[in-house]
Scaffold this motif. Structure first.
Motif, PDB file in Angstrom:
ATOM      1  N   THR A 243      -7.493  -0.283   9.833  1.00 29.25           N
ATOM      2  CA  THR A 243      -8.258   0.584  10.735  1.00 29.25           C
ATOM      3  C   THR A 243      -7.935   2.063  10.577  1.00 29.25           C
ATOM      4  O   THR A 243      -8.739   2.915  10.957  1.00 29.25           O
ATOM      5  CB  THR A 243      -7.987   0.188  12.199  1.00 29.25           C
ATOM      6  OG1 THR A 243      -6.568   0.216  12.434  1.00 29.25           O
ATOM      7  CG2 THR A 243      -8.525  -1.206  12.494  1.00 29.25           C
ATOM      8  N   SER A 244      -6.771   2.398  10.020  1.00 29.15           N
ATOM      9  CA  SER A 244      -6.387   3.804   9.903  1.00 29.15           C
ATOM     10  C   SER A 244      -5.456   3.982   8.709  1.00 29.15           C
ATOM     11  O   SER A 244      -4.935   3.005   8.145  1.00 29.15           O
ATOM     12  CB  SER A 244      -5.661   4.270  11.168  1.00 29.15           C
ATOM     13  OG  SER A 244      -4.412   3.597  11.300  1.00 29.15           O
ATOM     14  N   THR A 245      -5.229   5.234   8.340  1.00 26.38           N
ATOM     15  CA  THR A 245      -4.307   5.530   7.243  1.00 26.38           C
ATOM     16  C   THR A 245      -2.895   5.077   7.575  1.00 26.38           C
ATOM     17  O   THR A 245      -2.181   4.536   6.722  1.00 26.38           O
ATOM     18  CB  THR A 245      -4.324   7.039   6.937  1.00 26.38           C
ATOM     19  OG1 THR A 245      -5.654   7.423   6.576  1.00 26.38           O
ATOM     20  CG2 THR A 245      -3.377   7.377   5.796  1.00 26.38           C
ATOM     21  N   ASP A 246      -2.486   5.277   8.831  1.00 21.12           N
ATOM     22  CA  ASP A 246      -1.149   4.837   9.249  1.00 21.12           C
ATOM     23  C   ASP A 246      -1.015   3.324   9.131  1.00 21.12           C
ATOM     24  O   ASP A 246       0.023   2.816   8.665  1.00 21.12           O
ATOM     25  CB  ASP A 246      -0.872   5.275  10.690  1.00 21.12           C
ATOM     26  CG  ASP A 246      -0.650   6.773  10.804  1.00 21.12           C
ATOM     27  OD1 ASP A 246      -0.402   7.415   9.751  1.00 21.12           O
ATOM     28  OD2 ASP A 246      -0.726   7.297  11.931  1.00 21.12           O
ATOM     29  N   ALA A 247      -2.041   2.607   9.544  1.00 23.77           N
ATOM     30  CA  ALA A 247      -2.003   1.151   9.457  1.00 23.77           C
ATOM     31  C   ALA A 247      -1.964   0.696   7.993  1.00 23.77           C
ATOM     32  O   ALA A 247      -1.281  -0.273   7.634  1.00 23.77           O
ATOM     33  CB  ALA A 247      -3.211   0.551  10.164  1.00 23.77           C
ATOM     34  N   PHE A 248      -2.703   1.406   7.139  1.00 20.34           N
ATOM     35  CA  PHE A 248      -2.736   1.105   5.708  1.00 20.34           C
ATOM     36  C   PHE A 248      -1.342   1.292   5.100  1.00 20.34           C
ATOM     37  O   PHE A 248      -0.841   0.428   4.369  1.00 20.34           O
ATOM     38  CB  PHE A 248      -3.764   2.000   5.021  1.00 20.34           C
ATOM     39  CG  PHE A 248      -3.821   1.858   3.527  1.00 20.34           C
ATOM     40  CD1 PHE A 248      -4.360   0.728   2.930  1.00 20.34           C
ATOM     41  CD2 PHE A 248      -3.330   2.868   2.713  1.00 20.34           C
ATOM     42  CE1 PHE A 248      -4.404   0.609   1.547  1.00 20.34           C
ATOM     43  CE2 PHE A 248      -3.383   2.761   1.331  1.00 20.34           C
ATOM     44  CZ  PHE A 248      -3.920   1.623   0.753  1.00 20.34           C
ATOM     45  N   GLU A 249      -0.716   2.424   5.401  1.00 20.44           N
ATOM     46  CA  GLU A 249       0.624   2.693   4.866  1.00 20.44           C
ATOM     47  C   GLU A 249       1.639   1.675   5.387  1.00 20.44           C
ATOM     48  O   GLU A 249       2.530   1.240   4.649  1.00 20.44           O
ATOM     49  CB  GLU A 249       1.061   4.109   5.244  1.00 20.44           C
ATOM     50  CG  GLU A 249       0.224   5.215   4.617  1.00 20.44           C
ATOM     51  CD  GLU A 249       0.350   5.259   3.107  1.00 20.44           C
ATOM     52  OE1 GLU A 249       1.384   4.762   2.596  1.00 20.44           O
ATOM     53  OE2 GLU A 249      -0.564   5.775   2.435  1.00 20.44           O
ATOM     54  N   ALA A 250       1.510   1.285   6.650  1.00 15.66           N
ATOM     55  CA  ALA A 250       2.419   0.296   7.218  1.00 15.66           C
ATOM     56  C   ALA A 250       2.241  -1.057   6.525  1.00 15.66           C
ATOM     57  O   ALA A 250       3.222  -1.776   6.280  1.00 15.66           O
ATOM     58  CB  ALA A 250       2.169   0.161   8.720  1.00 15.66           C
ATOM     59  N   ALA A 251       0.991  -1.410   6.204  1.00 16.00           N
ATOM     60  CA  ALA A 251       0.727  -2.675   5.513  1.00 16.00           C
ATOM     61  C   ALA A 251       1.343  -2.666   4.122  1.00 16.00           C
ATOM     62  O   ALA A 251       1.950  -3.659   3.687  1.00 16.00           O
ATOM     63  CB  ALA A 251      -0.775  -2.926   5.436  1.00 16.00           C
ATOM     64  N   LEU A 252       1.209  -1.543   3.401  1.00 14.59           N
ATOM     65  CA  LEU A 252       1.804  -1.438   2.074  1.00 14.59           C
ATOM     66  C   LEU A 252       3.325  -1.584   2.152  1.00 14.59           C
ATOM     67  O   LEU A 252       3.942  -2.256   1.314  1.00 14.59           O
ATOM     68  CB  LEU A 252       1.444  -0.089   1.432  1.00 14.59           C
ATOM     69  CG  LEU A 252      -0.020   0.149   1.067  1.00 14.59           C
ATOM     70  CD1 LEU A 252      -0.178   1.517   0.403  1.00 14.59           C
ATOM     71  CD2 LEU A 252      -0.533  -0.943   0.142  1.00 14.59           C
ATOM     72  N   HIS A 253       3.922  -0.963   3.144  1.00 13.40           N
ATOM     73  CA  HIS A 253       5.380  -1.042   3.303  1.00 13.40           C
ATOM     74  C   HIS A 253       5.810  -2.480   3.608  1.00 13.40           C
ATOM     75  O   HIS A 253       6.814  -2.975   3.068  1.00 13.40           O
ATOM     76  CB  HIS A 253       5.825  -0.110   4.430  1.00 13.40           C
ATOM     77  CG  HIS A 253       7.297  -0.155   4.695  1.00 13.40           C
ATOM     78  ND1 HIS A 253       8.215   0.426   3.848  1.00 13.40           N
ATOM     79  CD2 HIS A 253       8.020  -0.732   5.703  1.00 13.40           C
ATOM     80  CE1 HIS A 253       9.432   0.209   4.316  1.00 13.40           C
ATOM     81  NE2 HIS A 253       9.347  -0.480   5.443  1.00 13.40           N
ATOM     82  N   LEU A 255       4.206  -5.321   2.881  1.00 11.38           N
ATOM     83  CA  LEU A 255       3.925  -6.261   1.804  1.00 11.38           C
ATOM     84  C   LEU A 255       4.739  -5.983   0.546  1.00 11.38           C
ATOM     85  O   LEU A 255       5.036  -6.901  -0.223  1.00 11.38           O
ATOM     86  CB  LEU A 255       2.425  -6.234   1.467  1.00 11.38           C
ATOM     87  CG  LEU A 255       1.507  -6.791   2.553  1.00 11.38           C
ATOM     88  CD1 LEU A 255       0.052  -6.486   2.218  1.00 11.38           C
ATOM     89  CD2 LEU A 255       1.719  -8.290   2.713  1.00 11.38           C
ATOM     90  N   GLY A 256       5.081  -4.720   0.302  1.00 12.11           N
ATOM     91  CA  GLY A 256       5.895  -4.375  -0.865  1.00 12.11           C
ATOM     92  C   GLY A 256       5.262  -4.811  -2.164  1.00 12.11           C
ATOM     93  O   GLY A 256       4.074  -4.577  -2.408  1.00 12.11           O
ATOM     94  N   ASP A 257       6.062  -5.493  -3.011  1.00 22.26           N
ATOM     95  CA  ASP A 257       5.552  -5.887  -4.323  1.00 22.26           C
ATOM     96  C   ASP A 257       4.636  -7.107  -4.275  1.00 22.26           C
ATOM     97  O   ASP A 257       4.184  -7.594  -5.313  1.00 22.26           O
ATOM     98  CB  ASP A 257       6.709  -6.146  -5.296  1.00 22.26           C
ATOM     99  CG  ASP A 257       7.656  -7.247  -4.838  1.00 22.26           C
ATOM    100  OD1 ASP A 257       7.336  -7.929  -3.852  1.00 22.26           O
ATOM    101  OD2 ASP A 257       8.714  -7.414  -5.480  1.00 22.26           O
ATOM    102  N   ARG A 258       4.329  -7.595  -3.070  1.00 22.07           N
ATOM    103  CA  ARG A 258       3.358  -8.683  -2.971  1.00 22.07           C
ATOM    104  C   ARG A 258       1.922  -8.174  -3.087  1.00 22.07           C
ATOM    105  O   ARG A 258       0.984  -8.962  -3.273  1.00 22.07           O
ATOM    106  CB  ARG A 258       3.521  -9.410  -1.629  1.00 22.07           C
ATOM    107  CG  ARG A 258       4.780 -10.277  -1.529  1.00 22.07           C
ATOM    108  CD  ARG A 258       4.863 -10.951  -0.177  1.00 22.07           C
ATOM    109  NE  ARG A 258       5.169  -9.997   0.890  1.00 22.07           N
ATOM    110  CZ  ARG A 258       5.057 -10.266   2.187  1.00 22.07           C
ATOM    111  NH1 ARG A 258       4.624 -11.464   2.579  1.00 22.07           N
ATOM    112  NH2 ARG A 258       5.383  -9.350   3.089  1.00 22.07           N
ATOM    113  N   VAL A 259       1.713  -6.861  -2.973  1.00 23.15           N
ATOM    114  CA  VAL A 259       0.377  -6.288  -3.096  1.00 23.15           C
ATOM    115  C   VAL A 259      -0.145  -6.527  -4.501  1.00 23.15           C
ATOM    116  O   VAL A 259       0.524  -6.228  -5.490  1.00 23.15           O
ATOM    117  CB  VAL A 259       0.393  -4.779  -2.797  1.00 23.15           C
ATOM    118  CG1 VAL A 259      -0.968  -4.155  -3.096  1.00 23.15           C
ATOM    119  CG2 VAL A 259       0.791  -4.536  -1.358  1.00 23.15           C
ATOM    120  N   THR A 260      -1.337  -7.083  -4.608  1.00 19.55           N
ATOM    121  CA  THR A 260      -1.960  -7.321  -5.917  1.00 19.55           C
ATOM    122  C   THR A 260      -2.997  -6.270  -6.258  1.00 19.55           C
ATOM    123  O   THR A 260      -3.177  -5.929  -7.425  1.00 19.55           O
ATOM    124  CB  THR A 260      -2.614  -8.710  -5.957  1.00 19.55           C
ATOM    125  OG1 THR A 260      -3.572  -8.821  -4.891  1.00 19.55           O
ATOM    126  CG2 THR A 260      -1.569  -9.803  -5.827  1.00 19.55           C
TER     127      THR A 260
END
Length: 321
Positions: A243-253, A255-260
């Motif tokens: 929903t937001s840039t902050d939420a996006f950055e939090a999701a990346l943090h 998930l870490g290296d699980r992001v495909t």
């Protein structure tokens, strides 16, 4: 290179194949084995070594190390024998635009030492087979890109090769022409011809190849059927739009290296999942425990795109998520 006997069923075999240009190492020990009558695809990012591998197998480039055999013949010691049993279609059609389609085919047949009557018959057969009979008398300069590609492939088949190398044969073709080339490849393998294909189109490899080798940085990083490679990455992919840039950055943090895959502009992130409701729910709860961070999500089966992006050095940042 050592002239060791090849196994009975192998059309192509390489062991430790290496090649450098100056200080740039292109191939770093390639091991491949392609069965007779198989469609084998080489995938990988630009510079991975696909075309160099094909050029070595087609005797156009000499390797620095390792061994390679095609139809049982060593590509260095028996280069002439290899050339007699192969056909190569490159990334660009190599036909004479000032001649007609029929003239190109007859010329190629004569160069392969067919008699004039044999050359005429073979040209007529190939024009019919590749749906070019109606354009046989037209100069190739008037042909579409797809027609030129079909003619180029037909020129390589005047003597019924055992092994056909197709180096990105559908690059730049429209969808209809690409489908026509796919049909031709299917017809080739139905007659027992072995096809080694390089392509940038993952759908093409998924549809045509019996097996696939994924190259990256001059090495084979994965090999198997399309289904096996997809299973190696994940059964499915969960894509979430935040929903937001902050939420996006939090999701990346989180998930870490699980992001495909990810797309910053769309605030989209993808992660592997087994596809079960329990696992999808667990991932969503992990990323969005308060039910306010995820705007939307979708679950889909893994594709060769996922394999490519996960197993090669390609960046995960993509606009296609």
């Amino acid at each position: 290179m050592h002239d060791e006997p090849a196994t009975e069923t192998a059309a192509i075999e390489t062991a430790g194949l290496s090649k450098s240009y100056g200080r740039v190492t292109v191939l770093k020990g390639i091991d491949l084995r392609v069965a007779r009558g198989e469609v084998f695809a080489l995938l990988g990012p630009n510079g991975a070594g696909k075309t160099t591998t094909v050029r070595i197998l087609a005797t156009l480039t000499r390797p620095d190390g390792g061994t390679a055999r095609v139809a049982g013949h060593d590509v260095v010691a028996d280069a002439r024998r290899v050339r007699r049993v192969i056909s190569l279609t490159g990334q660009y059609a190599a036909v004479d635009e000032n001649q007609t389609g029929a003239e190109n085919l007859r010329m190629m047949a004569r160069l392969r030492r067919l008699s004039r009557p044999q050359a005429r018959r073979r040209a007529a057969e190939l024009l019919e087979r590749f749906d070019l009979a109606d354009a046989a008398g037209r100069r190739v300069a008037t042909y579409s890109g797809g027609m030129r590609r079909r003619l180029d492939l037909a020129c390589g088949l005047v003597t019924d090769p055992e092994v056909v190398f197709l180096d990105e044969p559908t690059t730049g073709l429209d969808p209809r022409s690409r489908q026509a080339m796919w049909r031709v490849v299917g017809e080739l393998t139905a007659t027992g011809v072995t096809v080694l294909l390089t392509t940038q189109y993952l759908e093409e490899a998924d549809r045509l190849a019996d097996r696939i080798a994924l190259l990256d940085g001059g090495r084979v990083v994965a090999e198997g059927t399309a289904a096996e490679l997809k299973d190696r990455v994940a059964a499915a992919q969960l894509t979430m739009v935040l929903t937001s840039t902050d939420a996006f950055e939090a999701a990346l943090h989180a998930l870490g290296d699980r992001v495909t895959q990810l797309d910053s502009a769309r605030r989209s992130v993808a992660v592997a999942t087994d596809g079960s409701a329990a696992h999808v729910r667990s991932l969503l709860d992990e990323i969005d425990p308060g039910r306010t961070a995820v705007e939307s999500f979708a679950v889909r089966e893994a594709t060769l795109d996922d394999v490519f992006l996960t197993l090669t050095g390609t960046t995960k940042e993509t606009a296609g998520v």
